[in-house]
Write a protein that holds these residues in place. Sequence first.
Motif, PDB file in Angstrom:
ATOM      1  N   GLN A   1     -10.922 -10.187 -10.436  1.00  0.00           N
ATOM      2  CA  GLN A   1     -10.978  -8.729  -9.178  1.00  0.00           C
ATOM      3  C   GLN A   1      -9.168  -9.212  -8.961  1.00  0.00           C
ATOM      4  O   GLN A   1      -8.540  -8.151  -8.737  1.00  0.00           O
ATOM      5  CB  GLN A   1     -11.612  -9.906  -8.816  1.00  0.00           C
ATOM      6  CG  GLN A   1     -11.928  -9.018  -6.722  1.00  0.00           C
ATOM      7  CD  GLN A   1     -12.617  -9.780  -5.815  1.00  0.00           C
ATOM      8  OE1 GLN A   1     -13.116 -10.518  -5.806  1.00  0.00           O
ATOM      9  NE2 GLN A   1     -13.006  -8.948  -4.774  1.00  0.00           N
ATOM     10  N   LYS A   2      -8.654 -10.123  -8.871  1.00  0.00           N
ATOM     11  CA  LYS A   2      -7.264 -10.219  -8.527  1.00  0.00           C
ATOM     12  C   LYS A   2      -6.440  -9.217  -9.540  1.00  0.00           C
ATOM     13  O   LYS A   2      -5.395  -8.118  -9.439  1.00  0.00           O
ATOM     14  CB  LYS A   2      -6.449 -11.525  -8.165  1.00  0.00           C
ATOM     15  CG  LYS A   2      -5.105 -11.600  -8.593  1.00  0.00           C
ATOM     16  CD  LYS A   2      -4.622 -13.114  -7.648  1.00  0.00           C
ATOM     17  CE  LYS A   2      -2.852 -12.812  -7.998  1.00  0.00           C
ATOM     18  NZ  LYS A   2      -2.528 -14.121  -8.334  1.00  0.00           N
TER      19      LYS A   2
ATOM     20  N   GLN B   1      -3.473  -0.552  -7.665  1.00  0.00           N
ATOM     21  CA  GLN B   1      -2.453  -0.979  -7.163  1.00  0.00           C
ATOM     22  C   GLN B   1      -1.054  -0.080  -7.771  1.00  0.00           C
ATOM     23  O   GLN B   1      -0.701   0.552  -6.987  1.00  0.00           O
ATOM     24  CB  GLN B   1      -1.443  -1.867  -6.326  1.00  0.00           C
ATOM     25  CG  GLN B   1      -3.035  -2.208  -5.510  1.00  0.00           C
ATOM     26  CD  GLN B   1      -2.982  -4.304  -4.997  1.00  0.00           C
ATOM     27  OE1 GLN B   1      -2.119  -4.938  -5.451  1.00  0.00           O
ATOM     28  NE2 GLN B   1      -3.450  -4.792  -3.840  1.00  0.00           N
TER      29      GLN B   1
ATOM     30  N   TYR C   1       0.557  -1.396   0.217  1.00  0.00           N
ATOM     31  CA  TYR C   1      -0.188   0.032  -0.266  1.00  0.00           C
ATOM     32  C   TYR C   1       1.166   1.239  -0.083  1.00  0.00           C
ATOM     33  O   TYR C   1       0.378   2.567  -0.037  1.00  0.00           O
ATOM     34  CB  TYR C   1      -0.788  -0.107   1.612  1.00  0.00           C
ATOM     35  CG  TYR C   1      -2.045  -1.122   1.565  1.00  0.00           C
ATOM     36  CD1 TYR C   1      -2.672  -1.354   0.148  1.00  0.00           C
ATOM     37  CD2 TYR C   1      -2.328  -2.146   2.282  1.00  0.00           C
ATOM     38  CE1 TYR C   1      -3.613  -2.670  -0.007  1.00  0.00           C
ATOM     39  CE2 TYR C   1      -2.639  -2.820   2.618  1.00  0.00           C
ATOM     40  CZ  TYR C   1      -3.956  -3.267   1.196  1.00  0.00           C
ATOM     41  OH  TYR C   1      -5.117  -4.286   1.218  1.00  0.00           O
TER      42      TYR C   1
ATOM     43  N   GLU D   1      -7.927  -6.240 -11.549  1.00  0.00           N
ATOM     44  CA  GLU D   1      -8.395  -5.453 -11.684  1.00  0.00           C
ATOM     45  C   GLU D   1      -7.176  -4.854 -10.102  1.00  0.00           C
ATOM     46  O   GLU D   1      -7.272  -3.314 -10.082  1.00  0.00           O
ATOM     47  CB  GLU D   1      -9.387  -5.658 -10.763  1.00  0.00           C
ATOM     48  CG  GLU D   1      -9.849  -5.818 -12.120  1.00  0.00           C
ATOM     49  CD  GLU D   1     -11.739  -5.635 -12.536  1.00  0.00           C
ATOM     50  OE1 GLU D   1     -12.452  -5.444 -10.768  1.00  0.00           O
ATOM     51  OE2 GLU D   1     -12.615  -5.529 -13.123  1.00  0.00           O
ATOM     52  N   GLN D   2      -7.816  -5.490  -8.682  1.00  0.00           N
ATOM     53  CA  GLN D   2      -6.910  -5.725  -7.605  1.00  0.00           C
ATOM     54  C   GLN D   2      -5.307  -4.679  -7.701  1.00  0.00           C
ATOM     55  O   GLN D   2      -4.768  -3.412  -7.884  1.00  0.00           O
ATOM     56  CB  GLN D   2      -7.202  -5.843  -6.875  1.00  0.00           C
ATOM     57  CG  GLN D   2      -6.485  -5.672  -5.224  1.00  0.00           C
ATOM     58  CD  GLN D   2      -6.572  -6.316  -4.116  1.00  0.00           C
ATOM     59  OE1 GLN D   2      -6.799  -7.973  -4.236  1.00  0.00           O
ATOM     60  NE2 GLN D   2      -6.101  -6.182  -2.508  1.00  0.00           N
ATOM     61  N   GLN D   3      -4.335  -5.965  -8.553  1.00  0.00           N
ATOM     62  CA  GLN D   3      -3.537  -5.691  -8.947  1.00  0.00           C
ATOM     63  C   GLN D   3      -3.045  -4.156  -9.902  1.00  0.00           C
ATOM     64  O   GLN D   3      -2.084  -2.743  -9.338  1.00  0.00           O
ATOM     65  CB  GLN D   3      -2.685  -6.543  -9.678  1.00  0.00           C
ATOM     66  CG  GLN D   3      -2.569  -7.777  -8.800  1.00  0.00           C
ATOM     67  CD  GLN D   3      -2.011  -8.741  -9.117  1.00  0.00           C
ATOM     68  OE1 GLN D   3      -1.228  -9.089 -10.165  1.00  0.00           O
ATOM     69  NE2 GLN D   3      -1.336  -9.612  -8.130  1.00  0.00           N
TER      70      GLN D   3
END
Length: 132
Positions: A91-92, A99, A42, A94-96
Amino acid sequence: MNDTIKRSVLYYNLAREIWANLERRFTVSNGALKYKLNKELYDIKQEGQPINEYYTRLSVLWEDIENLNDFPAITQMNDEIRAFLNAVRKQKEEQQLFQFLNGLDDDYSQQRSQLLLQTPLPTVKTALAQLQ
């Protein structure tokens, strides 16, 4: 030793230092280690680094976190499970992507906006290739 772990001990000169580092890393509970890795993830920003180096730092953390996840084995595959796994993978990805885009320098704000307008959203590797 997997590639992620090798990269983390690459610059130690003595075997004793490598083993001490590995012992400190892996005697920590998974919860504490996952928290530490996610906090690093993060907090990571490009900060003027070449985009390839920034992406590599992120991908090492993503791999480290993924290696700590413990999923049950799937013994039988059906359409419902296949659809669920595809949704989780999407979903993974998209999250990456989010980030990755979040930590980019402000110089990339216009490109970031253009990437986010694409339908469907690109993978993080596609976004990296487009930004390069």
